[in-house]
Design an enzyme around this catalytic site. Structure first.
Site, PDB file in Angstrom:
ATOM      1  N   TRP A  17       0.840  -1.215   0.000  1.00 52.90           N
ATOM      2  CA  TRP A  17       0.000   0.000   0.000  1.00 52.90           C
ATOM      3  C   TRP A  17       0.860   1.243   0.000  1.00 52.90           C
ATOM      4  O   TRP A  17       0.547   2.234  -0.657  1.00 52.90           O
ATOM      5  CB  TRP A  17      -0.974  -0.023   1.183  1.00 52.90           C
ATOM      6  CG  TRP A  17      -1.752  -1.301   1.196  1.00 52.90           C
ATOM      7  CD1 TRP A  17      -1.785  -2.232   2.178  1.00 52.90           C
ATOM      8  CD2 TRP A  17      -2.569  -1.820   0.130  1.00 52.90           C
ATOM      9  NE1 TRP A  17      -2.565  -3.298   1.808  1.00 52.90           N
ATOM     10  CE2 TRP A  17      -3.060  -3.069   0.563  1.00 52.90           C
ATOM     11  CE3 TRP A  17      -2.924  -1.358  -1.129  1.00 52.90           C
ATOM     12  CZ2 TRP A  17      -3.893  -3.857  -0.237  1.00 52.90           C
ATOM     13  CZ3 TRP A  17      -3.747  -2.145  -1.937  1.00 52.90           C
ATOM     14  CH2 TRP A  17      -4.228  -3.366  -1.483  1.00 52.90           C
ATOM     15  N   ASP A  18       1.943   1.196   0.742  1.00 51.97           N
ATOM     16  CA  ASP A  18       2.881   2.327   0.718  1.00 51.97           C
ATOM     17  C   ASP A  18       3.429   2.552  -0.690  1.00 51.97           C
ATOM     18  O   ASP A  18       3.569   3.688  -1.138  1.00 51.97           O
ATOM     19  CB  ASP A  18       4.067   2.046   1.652  1.00 51.97           C
ATOM     20  CG  ASP A  18       3.786   2.416   3.095  1.00 51.97           C
ATOM     21  OD1 ASP A  18       2.881   3.225   3.347  1.00 51.97           O
ATOM     22  OD2 ASP A  18       4.495   1.885   3.975  1.00 51.97           O
ATOM     23  N   VAL A  19       3.779   1.464  -1.348  1.00 53.65           N
ATOM     24  CA  VAL A  19       4.372   1.585  -2.682  1.00 53.65           C
ATOM     25  C   VAL A  19       3.343   2.177  -3.651  1.00 53.65           C
ATOM     26  O   VAL A  19       3.615   3.148  -4.370  1.00 53.65           O
ATOM     27  CB  VAL A  19       4.890   0.221  -3.176  1.00 53.65           C
ATOM     28  CG1 VAL A  19       5.307   0.299  -4.644  1.00 53.65           C
ATOM     29  CG2 VAL A  19       6.062  -0.236  -2.310  1.00 53.65           C
ATOM     30  N   GLY A  24       2.721   5.785  -2.902  1.00 52.10           N
ATOM     31  CA  GLY A  24       3.819   6.640  -3.331  1.00 52.10           C
ATOM     32  C   GLY A  24       3.730   6.968  -4.818  1.00 52.10           C
ATOM     33  O   GLY A  24       3.954   8.114  -5.228  1.00 52.10           O
TER      34      GLY A  24
END
Lengths: 415, 415
Positions: free
Chosen positions: B171-173, B176
């Protein structure tokens, strides 16, 4: 190239790509997600498919009458054109659509008729973005790329020795958003310079770059050590799964010193943790040391969790700074306020499927979320797009449909 | 706002964002990845940190002398400015940097001094992109968002009943890359309209939108059924893990009819599969039926795999259309040609860490991959950026450093 007057009204801030036309020749996840995302930002996206549909048109999950919920989910808000790719006349029409729009996104590589070289002759400032499997030209899909990369060998319970695949096709998702980014960046570049771009995004490179950026590869190169399988712990900091007395799992993360102090206080272990630090000679203000001694810390915290119900734990955690979440199933999530009362979701009446809450773009622009728009059925827009984009007459379109060069509406469906 | 002459030379197609300045106030993964990606596309990205570093400056993995490999991986190619956020004078300087650049990306929300409202007074056409936890203002990080969403309950061996976290912060990726997309889209919109934008991307909404787009939520709403735990099988098609006689795992995917026919032929099961189809009344030209009967099919195929070595399997699969990959560890991946002979990677001499192969942007532009550039150390560029962007004199900068309003070079490091 056929030039047409088109809307360039991009004054609606939630539709910043209004006036941009994009042709998509795709299947599966990455490129469909890219096209949908660009559409949610205001672009007019036409997905062109072979008559009968691409390989993903019947993909599971499906409704009782075999309509693909999957396809509807990844093609929201697009227009659909169906054409017989084996016909030179159809190839010519699709080339003209691409030349008109000036942007092609595709994961169907190796077809001469929609290669960059063929299309740039018709539209010199073309933006041509391909998603392929591997940088060396080899094939690959999310689940093979992931297998070859390392993540499955470190996912799951520490005692496992076999690989664990991810269920989320994370590489497809990231690749799709990179594709959308590539298109918008190239559009801005073309606005400024008049130059098109030929961009290739190998799915495996998205995965390799991510594994490198996040140090999974670099730590091997630098320290000579690879990541180990650590179950549900988070590497390098204190994060752990706990179960309540009534068998509900919680994920607990103490990212900062404050989170960690609050976790100790909540669980009544402040003194015990201090004593542990003294015994071990550890400094728990350092997240690395919290990670190294995670099992000992978890032992101290577990008592508090396993003697309380999920309801009690939820109430207590809510009063702290600790980062936490109750594990939920998809079936539970859909009834949560985070879905039912979240402006990301709107009621969508999707033809052939029904009405449900569908997500739009996961970002608010000036406070508003672009709403979800229904997906077309295959060929829904064949006639309209040929008329609007290429200026074809009704008679011309009828002839193309009669010869099955293109197909409209239900004539485009698989037989 | 201070106006300066700046390079607007964006004629290098691999640096389409040349001339764009961006300020990043961040920590962890999503926003650092966004800033790095924008930098890899040519923007000048200044990450501003508190003196001593943000919460991620010492994050694991680290070298023997505690330099963070993680931080270096997510901040490649940026410039670093360190300032004392508690000082009104430092806040004013950072505000002026943001006003000069016209773009702020941040996951540090709730700070009045770099809120949209405060900054838009200084720069009315500001692009202000925040990444937050949840749409309702609540906190969340990748591992809590993922726990609450459903994926951990369907990941891992079918017989498990406990959740399995992902190791990749997917999810972070994704968040981003969405953030980078938001910035470039807003830049293009500003170029055309003169208007800035205020964008918010809740990490949880990225996850919820993805789960919706990929039907994990929708199938519950439409069919009333949620995804089940199916081990390493792929839902809705034939994809399965097999082990060789010498204990090596392979991921095998038959996405299309051709793949499936090739898999049957390779394993010598064409007749047996036909007989199975007859017995079951199944149509294996339909991917859904291949999925439904996957266990029976796997039973037929397994013999071939478990009686051959990994080397034999590799050679045989290479001659077919079947999608496949050998499971590898991260330690194995770094020695593979896909890393050592891939233009995505270039030898990077990273100060304080050493030389290794680092990935650049995972896309080629007109055939070229933008190369990786080393990460700064905290405060490396404080003096240069204050001089270049704000026109401060050497004397002024010395005074700011002396009062610890800002810190340069090693004075900025954690103590």
């Amino acid at each position: 190239m056929t030039a047409h007057a088109r809307s360039t009204d991009n004054s609606d801030p939630t539709r910043p790509l209004a006036g941009v036309r994009i042709v998509e020749i795709s299947s599966f996840v990455a490129v469909p997600l890219a096209g949908m995302t660009l559409g949610q930002l205001g672009a007019e996206v036409v997905r062109v498919d072979p008559i009968g549909g691409a390989a993903d048109y019947r993909r599971w999950p499906v409704t009782d009458d075999q309509t693909s919920i999957y396809w509807a989910g990844l093609n929201k808000g697009k227009r659909s054109v169906a054409a017989d790719y084996r016909s030179p006349e159809a190839q010519d029409l699709v080339q003209r659509l691409i030349a008109d729009s000036g942007v092609l996104i595709t994961n169907v590589v190796g077809r001469e008729w929609h290669s960059y070289e063929s299309l740039a002759r018709l539209r010199p400032d073309l933006i041509h973005v391909t998603v392929s499997g591997r940088a060396d030209g080899g094939t690959g899909v999310d689940y093979t790329v992931n297998a070859g990369l390392g993540f499955p060998m470190v996912t799951g319970p520490a005692e496992l020795v076999t690989p664990v695949n991810h269920v989320l096709p994370a590489w497809d998702v990231a690749c799709g958003v990179y594709t959308a980014l590539a298109v918008v960046t190239a559009l801005r570049h073309r606005d400024a310079t008049g130059q098109g771009q030929r961009i290739n995004i190998p799915l495996e490179n998205v995965a390799l770059a991510t594994a490198g950026n996040l140090s999974f590869l670099t730590e091997v190169m630098v320290n000579g050590t690879g990541r180990e399988r650590i179950g549900n712990s988070i590497y390098g900091q204190y994060g752990q799964e706990f179960a309540s007395s009534d068998g509900v799992s919680f994920m607990i993360v103490a990212l900062t010193g404050r989170h960690f102090r609050d976790l100790c206080e909540l669980t009544g272990t402040t003194k015990a943790v201090a004593a542990l630090a003294k015994t071990l000679g550890a400094d728990f203000t350092d997240e690395g040391e919290r990670y190294q001694h995670r099992d000992a810390l978890t032992g101290l915290f577990s008592d508090w969790f396993c003697t309380r119900t999920a309801t009690e734990i939820t109430a207590a955690l809510s009063a702290t700074s600790v980062l936490w979440e109750r594990y939920r199933t998809f079936a539970e999530v859909v009834d949560e306020q985070r879905v039912t009362d979240n402006p990301l979701f709107s009621a969508l009446d999707q033809p052939r499927i029904g009405e449900y809450l569908a997500p739009g773009l996961p970002m608010s622009i000036n406070g508003d979320y672009p709403r979800a728009v229904a997906a077309p059925a295959l060929g829904d827009d064949t006639a309209a797009v040929l008329a609007e984009w290429l200026g074809l007459s009704g008679t011309e379109i009828d002839q193309l449909a009669e010869s099955r060069t293109v197909a409209t509406g239900s004539d485009a469906a698989p037989r």
